[in-house]
Design a protein around this motif. Structure first.
Motif, PDB file in Angstrom:
ATOM      1  N   GLY A  24       0.803  -1.224   0.000  1.00  0.00           N
ATOM      2  CA  GLY A  24       0.000   0.000   0.000  1.00  0.00           C
ATOM      3  C   GLY A  24       0.832   1.269   0.000  1.00  0.00           C
ATOM      4  N   GLU A  25       2.129   1.126  -0.269  1.00  0.00           N
ATOM      5  CA  GLU A  25       2.977   2.323  -0.305  1.00  0.00           C
ATOM      6  C   GLU A  25       2.534   3.249  -1.431  1.00  0.00           C
ATOM      7  N   GLU A  26       2.341   4.485  -1.083  1.00  0.00           N
ATOM      8  CA  GLU A  26       2.001   5.446  -2.113  1.00  0.00           C
ATOM      9  C   GLU A  26       3.193   6.372  -2.274  1.00  0.00           C
ATOM     10  N   VAL A  27       3.761   6.358  -3.465  1.00  0.00           N
ATOM     11  CA  VAL A  27       4.967   7.154  -3.647  1.00  0.00           C
ATOM     12  C   VAL A  27       4.588   8.593  -3.952  1.00  0.00           C
ATOM     13  N   ARG A  28       4.707   9.413  -2.942  1.00  0.00           N
ATOM     14  CA  ARG A  28       4.447  10.849  -3.129  1.00  0.00           C
ATOM     15  C   ARG A  28       5.661  11.578  -2.602  1.00  0.00           C
ATOM     16  N   ILE A  29       6.180  12.451  -3.376  1.00  0.00           N
ATOM     17  CA  ILE A  29       7.370  13.147  -2.940  1.00  0.00           C
ATOM     18  C   ILE A  29       7.253  14.578  -3.455  1.00  0.00           C
ATOM     19  N   ASP A  30       7.890  15.465  -2.755  1.00  0.00           N
ATOM     20  CA  ASP A  30       7.823  16.861  -3.125  1.00  0.00           C
ATOM     21  C   ASP A  30       8.597  17.061  -4.424  1.00  0.00           C
ATOM     22  N   LEU A  31       7.886  17.261  -5.525  1.00  0.00           N
ATOM     23  CA  LEU A  31       8.557  17.296  -6.814  1.00  0.00           C
ATOM     24  C   LEU A  31       8.744  18.715  -7.334  1.00  0.00           C
ATOM     25  N   LEU A  32       9.824  18.866  -8.047  1.00  0.00           N
ATOM     26  CA  LEU A  32      10.089  20.135  -8.692  1.00  0.00           C
ATOM     27  C   LEU A  32       9.468  20.076 -10.096  1.00  0.00           C
ATOM     28  N   ARG A  33       8.564  20.994 -10.372  1.00  0.00           N
ATOM     29  CA  ARG A  33       7.904  20.970 -11.681  1.00  0.00           C
ATOM     30  C   ARG A  33       8.292  22.172 -12.518  1.00  0.00           C
ATOM     31  N   ILE A  34       8.345  21.954 -13.816  1.00  0.00           N
ATOM     32  CA  ILE A  34       8.675  23.041 -14.737  1.00  0.00           C
ATOM     33  C   ILE A  34       7.383  23.446 -15.451  1.00  0.00           C
ATOM     34  N   GLY A  35       6.996  24.685 -15.295  1.00  0.00           N
ATOM     35  CA  GLY A  35       5.741  25.144 -15.889  1.00  0.00           C
ATOM     36  C   GLY A  35       5.946  25.704 -17.289  1.00  0.00           C
ATOM     37  N   PRO A  36       4.841  26.011 -17.979  1.00  0.00           N
ATOM     38  CA  PRO A  36       4.926  26.534 -19.347  1.00  0.00           C
ATOM     39  C   PRO A  36       5.556  27.930 -19.411  1.00  0.00           C
ATOM     40  N   GLU A  37       5.651  28.591 -18.233  1.00  0.00           N
ATOM     41  CA  GLU A  37       6.222  29.948 -18.248  1.00  0.00           C
ATOM     42  C   GLU A  37       7.694  29.939 -18.681  1.00  0.00           C
ATOM     43  N   VAL A  38       8.360  28.785 -18.491  1.00  0.00           N
ATOM     44  CA  VAL A  38       9.769  28.694 -18.898  1.00  0.00           C
ATOM     45  C   VAL A  38       9.879  28.837 -20.419  1.00  0.00           C
ATOM     46  N   ALA A  39       9.041  28.103 -21.128  1.00  0.00           N
ATOM     47  CA  ALA A  39       9.066  28.185 -22.595  1.00  0.00           C
ATOM     48  C   ALA A  39       8.682  29.590 -23.047  1.00  0.00           C
ATOM     49  N   GLU A  40       7.718  30.171 -22.359  1.00  0.00           N
ATOM     50  CA  GLU A  40       7.300  31.531 -22.735  1.00  0.00           C
ATOM     51  C   GLU A  40       8.442  32.521 -22.559  1.00  0.00           C
ATOM     52  N   ARG A  41       9.172  32.345 -21.427  1.00  0.00           N
ATOM     53  CA  ARG A  41      10.304  33.233 -21.162  1.00  0.00           C
ATOM     54  C   ARG A  41      11.366  33.079 -22.249  1.00  0.00           C
TER      55      ARG A  41
END
Lengths: 558, 134
Positions: free
Chosen positions: A472-489
């Motif tokens: 029943g282990e649920e793998v949840r970890i604080d993830l670093l996400r890259i948003g669409p603003e990077v491409a816009e920049r």
């Protein structure tokens, strides 16, 4: 018969008797007694296994030929390995901040990861870049992004490793231009470009051009750097990706060294003296979980490189004989399940790299099977190295496993296996023909599939994956996400760059690059000129795509 | 055999991490399926063209670059346009749980993360195709 051989023969008989006693009296666990690479290992090693070892010839002293025990006389007492965490994501501003964070926490060298569009030579506004901008690394489109990435970081004070291959010349040219702007001459720049295309065809698979023009770009870089950027490591001959793609330790060693010697041959064929460029070749290995196998691999690597560079390629400068290498712990050994266990795996692998005499080390973060590492995970990974360096006592003594019957026997076996692979590759006509025939790809795919099978059949236990599972282990970890603003920049900055620059100068520089590519002049000065006038990476690589074409591989699986 | 399951294993995007795709391709073949592997650096258009041409039951995408939220929806959309929306779309790679859920809502079938058992993948595909075929 020498004394050692006599002893070996006596021990051989005694060992046989002992083995019979043990096998009749003690039951063996029902498990696989092979290395991570599937190599059989004996229950016990004795002087019998090292009877042929000649200390002076096979091991020698650290800092002396054949360097089996280490490349420097006083090794880590002189200088610890460079703690170099690979980093890069999002915009150049984001990565600039992460690099400053790492430098402030005691990291001693930078290592830049680029995003896939940069790696494949596409600008951020290209259709093939969609969804990938800034995701796997930092996005770099032009010199302007590079200026931002190194803002406030004096290039004469740091060494920078750039994980870039097909467009390595472009990124190096940009780095040279950033140096110019900071008032740092190219002669003072220190760092590494990966620039190892052969392993791209073999394993990492982010190639652009066919092998022949790729080799030409590489030898152009070697020649240019010998003259203008003498402290730069022009190729980081990499086994890391070969191992991650599923190879065994032996395949990693053999294929990497075969690649290395292919570059040496290319340099000589391009008219250079071997001692002119060979001292600037460096290596990059994986460190996996089978501790002794890894240590043996590193030791064998140094011995083979030194021997062949001196004996086969006629290098006279001892710096050409030295195998200096970077190590990264094995990403493929980490598990998404119970991610904290990865800290332990990484510590063991890091320790093997240090026992094996690495010059620099990246320790993976525990959450890297899931996404880009979080700051906390990177922090623990760096601290792991510092614990090895300052608390374990290991760096006090050079090559502490030297003389171990087991490790010496493994080292010899690695060397022999490696030479057998060299023969096979020679029979296929060399590295490039072997690539075109799918030899390496097939060998690796078979090893990867065999390993997967063993795990699924539970012949091999992976803690938390196929045994000791937390139900029943649920793998949840604080993830670093890259948003669409990077491409816009990136797109915004690209538009600004295109607006602000001198179009005529860009056109002329790109025309110069094309002419050089069609002829035989060194490409590097043209890349530098293109970067200086803010031509984009996509424009430069696009020009070369026109001239050189693109590589396509036949899809092969086992 | 007319009813052998046909699977397209595809690598969309720019990343070259093909270890997983190849291992899965071999395992599905050994499980009795007919496997077509696209090779690397495919666009969604190339993948859907191949799926239609090869008349596959399943498209399995392997993505380790983080571009899954761009690639999966695009492949779904193009399959639909091509009238092939009865194809099972599955896959795997480095895909966070939240994203798996969101992709599921869009119509992507089950996705497999690191540490998955290839026999489980084969079993799942067999069931999913049987359900579609009715």
């Amino acid at each position: 018969m020498t004394d050692a051989r006599k002893r070996g023969a006596t021990v051989k008989d005694a060992k046989k008797a002992w083995e019979e006693k043990v096998s009749s009296s003690a039951k063996q666990r029902d498990a696989l007694f092979t290395s991570v690479s599937g190599e059989e290992v004996d229950l016990l090693y004795t002087p019998e296994d090292t009877a042929d070892l000649d200390y002076e010839r096979d091991l020698g002293f650290p800092g002396e030929f054949p360097y089996t025990r280490g490349v420097r006389g006083n090794m880590y007492r002189g200088r610890l390995w460079t703690m170099r965490q690979f980093s890069g994501f999002g915009t150049p501003e984001d990565s600039n901040e992460r690099n400053k964070f790492l430098l402030n926490h005691g990291q001693t060298g930078l290592s830049v990861a680029f995003d896939l569009p940069t790696i494949m030579g596409y600008d951020s506004d290209h259709e093939r870049a969609e969804g990938e901008v800034g995701v796997c690394g930092v996005a770099i489109d032009s010199l302007r992004d590079m200026e931002t990435l190194f803002d406030g970081i004096p290039l004469d004070k740091v060494s920078t490793s750039m994980t870039i291959n097909a467009p390595a010349a472009v990124l190096l040219a940009m780095y040279i231009c950033v140096g110019e702007k900071q008032g740092v001459p190219s002669e003072a720049l220190r760092g590494t470009i990966q620039n190892d295309l052969l392993k791209e065809y073999i394993a990492q698979k982010t190639w652009i051009f066919p092998p022949e023009p790729s080799m030409r770009i590489i030898t152009d870089i070697m020649a240019y750097c010998a003259e203008h950027v003498p402290q730069w490591n022009t190729i980081s001959i990499s086994g890391y990706h070969i191992r991650e793609a599923g190879s065994t330790a032996l395949q990693e060693l053999a294929f990497t060294l075969a690649d290395g010697f292919a570059y040496v041959e290319a340099g000589i064929a391009a008219g250079m003296d071997v001692d002119e460029f060979a001292p600037r070749l460096s290596h990059f290995f994986n460190s996996h979980l089978d501790f002794f196998e890894e240590v043996a691999k590193f030791r064998a690597a140094r011995r083979i490189w030194a021997t062949d560079m001196r004996e086969k390629y006629g290098a006279k400068d001892p710096r050409s004989w030295l195998m200096r290498f970077h190590t990264q712990t094995a990403g493929c050994s980490l598990t998404a399940q119970q991610p904290f266990n990865n800290v332990v795996r990484t510590a063991l692998e890091g320790l093997a790299a240090v026992m094996g005499g690495t010059q620099s080390l990246h320790t993976n973060s525990m959450d890297e099977t899931l996404a880009l590492p979080s700051e906390e995970a990177v922090h623990v990974a760096l601290r792991t190295q510092q614990v090895i360096a300052h608390e374990s006592g290991v760096p006090n003594v050079i090559d502490p496993l030297g003389g171990s019957y087991y490790v010496e026997a493994l080292t010899n076996k690695m060397e022999k296996g490696c030479r057998d692979y060299f023969d096979q590759i020679d029979k296929l006509g060399g590295v490039i023909p072997a690539i075109e025939k799918g030899f390496f790809q097939r060998e690796i795919a078979r090893a990867a599939f065999t390993y997967q099978r063993e795990v699924e059949e539970k012949k091999r236990i992976i803690v938390g994956v196929n045994d000791y599972v937390d139900e029943g282990e649920e793998v949840r970890i604080d993830l670093l996400r890259i948003g669409p603003e990077v491409a816009e920049r990136q797109k915004r900055v690209l538009a600004d760059v295109r607006h602000d620059r001198d179009d005529a100068a860009v056109k002329a520089a790109l025309a110069g690059l094309r002419a050089a590519a069609e002829g035989t002049n060194n490409l590097m000065p043209h890349f530098v000129e293109c970067c200086r006038v803010y031509a984009t990476e996509g424009e430069m690589i696009g020009t070369l795509r026109d001239v050189f074409g693109e590589y396509r591989e036949p899809p092969i699986y086992w | 055999m007319a009813d052998r399951i046909r699977v397209l294993v595809a690598k969309p995007g720019l990343d070259g991490h093909d270890r997983g795709a190849k291992v899965v391709a071999s395992a599905l073949r050994d499980a009795g399926m007919e496997v077509v592997y696209t090779g690397l650096h495919q666009t969604p258009e190339m993948i859907v063209n191949a799926a239609v041409q090869e008349d596959v039951d399943v498209v399995a995408l392997s993505i380790l670059s983080g571009a899954h939220m761009t690639m999966f929806p695009r492949v779904l959309e193009l399959l639909k346009k091509a009238g092939a929306d009865d194809v099972v779309v599955t896959g795997g790679g480095i895909i966070p749980a939240d994203d798996m859920e969101e992709l599921g809502k869009m119509g992507v079938d089950r996705l497999f993360g690191p540490g998955s058992d290839t026999r489980e993948i084969a079993r799942y595909i067999t069931e999913a195709v049987a359900a579609k075929r009715g």
